[in-house]
Scaffold this motif. Structure first.
Motif, PDB file in Angstrom:
ATOM      1  N   THR A  93      22.843  -4.300 -32.024  1.00 16.38           N
ATOM      2  CA  THR A  93      23.255  -3.346 -31.003  1.00 16.38           C
ATOM      3  C   THR A  93      23.350  -1.935 -31.570  1.00 16.38           C
ATOM      4  N   VAL A  94      22.674  -1.001 -30.900  1.00 17.85           N
ATOM      5  CA  VAL A  94      22.755   0.411 -31.261  1.00 17.85           C
ATOM      6  C   VAL A  94      23.815   1.096 -30.407  1.00 17.85           C
ATOM      7  N   SER A  95      23.778   0.875 -29.087  1.00 17.31           N
ATOM      8  CA  SER A  95      24.791   1.413 -28.190  1.00 17.31           C
ATOM      9  C   SER A  95      24.881   0.518 -26.959  1.00 17.31           C
ATOM     10  N   TRP A  96      26.003   0.618 -26.268  1.00 15.06           N
ATOM     11  CA  TRP A  96      26.178  -0.179 -25.056  1.00 15.06           C
ATOM     12  C   TRP A  96      27.120   0.560 -24.116  1.00 15.06           C
ATOM     13  N   SER A  97      27.082   0.177 -22.859  1.00 13.39           N
ATOM     14  CA  SER A  97      27.992   0.714 -21.868  1.00 13.39           C
ATOM     15  C   SER A  97      28.024  -0.230 -20.677  1.00 13.39           C
ATOM     16  N   SER A  98      29.058  -0.116 -19.888  1.00  9.46           N
ATOM     17  CA  SER A  98      29.169  -0.940 -18.673  1.00  9.46           C
ATOM     18  C   SER A  98      29.841  -0.118 -17.584  1.00  9.46           C
ATOM     19  N   ALA A  99      29.767  -0.614 -16.366  1.00  6.26           N
ATOM     20  CA  ALA A  99      30.392   0.086 -15.252  1.00  6.26           C
ATOM     21  C   ALA A  99      31.909   0.074 -15.399  1.00  6.26           C
ATOM     22  N   GLY A 100      32.455  -1.011 -15.934  1.00 10.55           N
ATOM     23  CA  GLY A 100      33.892  -1.069 -16.178  1.00 10.55           C
ATOM     24  C   GLY A 100      34.334  -0.082 -17.240  1.00 10.55           C
ATOM     25  N   LYS A 101      33.510   0.115 -18.258  1.00 14.94           N
ATOM     26  CA  LYS A 101      33.822   1.072 -19.323  1.00 14.94           C
ATOM     27  C   LYS A 101      33.812   2.502 -18.796  1.00 14.94           C
ATOM     28  N   MET A 102      32.984   2.758 -17.779  1.00  7.58           N
ATOM     29  CA  MET A 102      32.895   4.094 -17.202  1.00  7.58           C
ATOM     30  C   MET A 102      34.035   4.394 -16.228  1.00  7.58           C
ATOM     31  N   GLY A 103      34.922   3.444 -15.999  1.00 11.32           N
ATOM     32  CA  GLY A 103      36.104   3.693 -15.179  1.00 11.32           C
ATOM     33  C   GLY A 103      36.049   3.132 -13.780  1.00 11.32           C
ATOM     34  N   SER A 112      24.236   3.554 -17.519  1.00  8.47           N
ATOM     35  CA  SER A 112      22.943   3.633 -18.185  1.00  8.47           C
ATOM     36  C   SER A 112      22.747   4.990 -18.858  1.00  8.47           C
ATOM     37  N   GLU A 113      23.182   6.058 -18.212  1.00  5.91           N
ATOM     38  CA  GLU A 113      23.095   7.393 -18.815  1.00  5.91           C
ATOM     39  C   GLU A 113      23.915   7.466 -20.093  1.00  5.91           C
ATOM     40  N   ASP A 114      25.126   6.919 -20.045  1.00  2.85           N
ATOM     41  CA  ASP A 114      26.009   6.951 -21.212  1.00  2.85           C
ATOM     42  C   ASP A 114      25.395   6.205 -22.392  1.00  2.85           C
ATOM     43  N   ALA A 115      24.895   4.998 -22.138  1.00  7.37           N
ATOM     44  CA  ALA A 115      24.316   4.194 -23.220  1.00  7.37           C
ATOM     45  C   ALA A 115      23.032   4.805 -23.751  1.00  7.37           C
ATOM     46  N   SER A 116      22.193   5.366 -22.860  1.00  9.17           N
ATOM     47  CA  SER A 116      20.919   5.922 -23.318  1.00  9.17           C
ATOM     48  C   SER A 116      21.110   7.214 -24.104  1.00  9.17           C
ATOM     49  N   LYS A 117      22.125   8.012 -23.774  1.00 10.08           N
ATOM     50  CA  LYS A 117      22.410   9.215 -24.560  1.00 10.08           C
ATOM     51  C   LYS A 117      22.813   8.857 -25.982  1.00 10.08           C
ATOM     52  N   LYS A 118      23.650   7.839 -26.117  1.00  9.91           N
ATOM     53  CA  LYS A 118      24.066   7.403 -27.454  1.00  9.91           C
ATOM     54  C   LYS A 118      22.894   6.841 -28.244  1.00  9.91           C
ATOM     55  N   ALA A 119      22.021   6.095 -27.567  1.00 10.05           N
ATOM     56  CA  ALA A 119      20.850   5.539 -28.242  1.00 10.05           C
ATOM     57  C   ALA A 119      19.885   6.643 -28.652  1.00 10.05           C
ATOM     58  N   PHE A 120      19.741   7.669 -27.814  1.00  6.54           N
ATOM     59  CA  PHE A 120      18.863   8.793 -28.132  1.00  6.54           C
ATOM     60  C   PHE A 120      19.373   9.536 -29.362  1.00  6.54           C
ATOM     61  N   GLU A 121      20.702   9.715 -29.445  1.00 11.83           N
ATOM     62  CA  GLU A 121      21.300  10.369 -30.617  1.00 11.83           C
ATOM     63  C   GLU A 121      21.111   9.538 -31.876  1.00 11.83           C
ATOM     64  N   ALA A 122      21.070   8.211 -31.720  1.00 16.19           N
ATOM     65  CA  ALA A 122      20.882   7.327 -32.874  1.00 16.19           C
ATOM     66  C   ALA A 122      19.434   7.320 -33.351  1.00 16.19           C
ATOM     67  N   GLY A 123      18.491   7.784 -32.521  1.00 18.30           N
ATOM     68  CA  GLY A 123      17.107   7.878 -32.957  1.00 18.30           C
ATOM     69  C   GLY A 123      16.125   7.036 -32.176  1.00 18.30           C
ATOM     70  N   VAL A 124      16.574   6.366 -31.132  1.00 20.26           N
ATOM     71  CA  VAL A 124      15.666   5.538 -30.325  1.00 20.26           C
ATOM     72  C   VAL A 124      14.900   6.457 -29.371  1.00 20.26           C
ATOM     73  N   ARG A 125      13.571   6.294 -29.286  1.00 21.66           N
ATOM     74  CA  ARG A 125      12.751   7.122 -28.404  1.00 21.66           C
ATOM     75  C   ARG A 125      11.964   6.302 -27.387  1.00 21.66           C
ATOM     76  N   LYS A 126      11.517   5.102 -27.753  1.00 19.70           N
ATOM     77  CA  LYS A 126      10.768   4.241 -26.843  1.00 19.70           C
ATOM     78  C   LYS A 126      11.539   2.938 -26.674  1.00 19.70           C
ATOM     79  N   VAL A 127      11.601   2.437 -25.452  1.00 19.14           N
ATOM     80  CA  VAL A 127      12.328   1.194 -25.204  1.00 19.14           C
ATOM     81  C   VAL A 127      11.496   0.240 -24.358  1.00 19.14           C
ATOM     82  N   LYS A 128      11.716  -1.025 -24.612  1.00 19.12           N
ATOM     83  CA  LYS A 128      11.178  -2.103 -23.786  1.00 19.12           C
ATOM     84  C   LYS A 128      12.380  -2.640 -23.014  1.00 19.12           C
ATOM     85  N   VAL A 129      12.336  -2.609 -21.688  1.00 18.15           N
ATOM     86  CA  VAL A 129      13.490  -2.921 -20.852  1.00 18.15           C
ATOM     87  C   VAL A 129      13.453  -4.382 -20.421  1.00 18.15           C
TER      88      VAL A 129
END
Length: 139
Positions: free
Chosen positions: A51-61, A77-94
């Protein structure tokens, strides 16, 4: 003579035992969207599955029925993808799993936040005529 007792508080123990783990993020990674009836969980992993980053609707309040809305899925999804982008991930398979209502909006917001979606795979489990149903009710 009595032995002197060590007085460690819970905070001191936690500071000693917990250590923030850093995961090596590659340029290509995976995004797992688990959309249940009650919540949505988005996890970004590297190619090994760590796991690089994660988020959930419950975590967002969000609480209760608001957790399973497309808007809550988008924010998570925005929260988790921003953290992943900062970690260096650029391409994802969903990988999308589950029948929840926020599946599409979560997938769209991954692409909006600067990550390139290379492939979309639906891994929702489907029963192959699974268990025998209970017998008919006699009223």
């Amino acid at each position: 003579m009595a032995k002197p007792q060590q007085q460690n508080t819970a905070a001191e123990k936690a500071a000693k035992t917990t250590k923030k783990r850093t995961v090596k993020a590659d340029l290509a990674g995976q995004a797992h969207i688990n959309a249940t009836f009650n919540n949505i969980i988005i996890t970004f992993t590297n190619q090994k599955g760590q796991t690089v980053s994660w988020s959930s609707a419950g975590k967002m309040g969000f609480r209760g029925a608001k957790k399973n809305t497309p808007f809550a899925a988008q924010l998570a999804s925005e929260d988790a993808s921003k953290k992943a982008f900062e970690a260096g991930v650029r391409k994802v398979k969903v990988y999308i799993k589950g029948p929840g209502s926020g599946r599409d909006s979560a997938m769209r917001s991954i692409g909006i936040n600067g990550l390139e979606v290379t492939e979309i795979v639906d891994i929702t489990p489907m029963p192959h005529n699974g268990c025998r149903p209970p017998k008919k009710r006699k009223v």
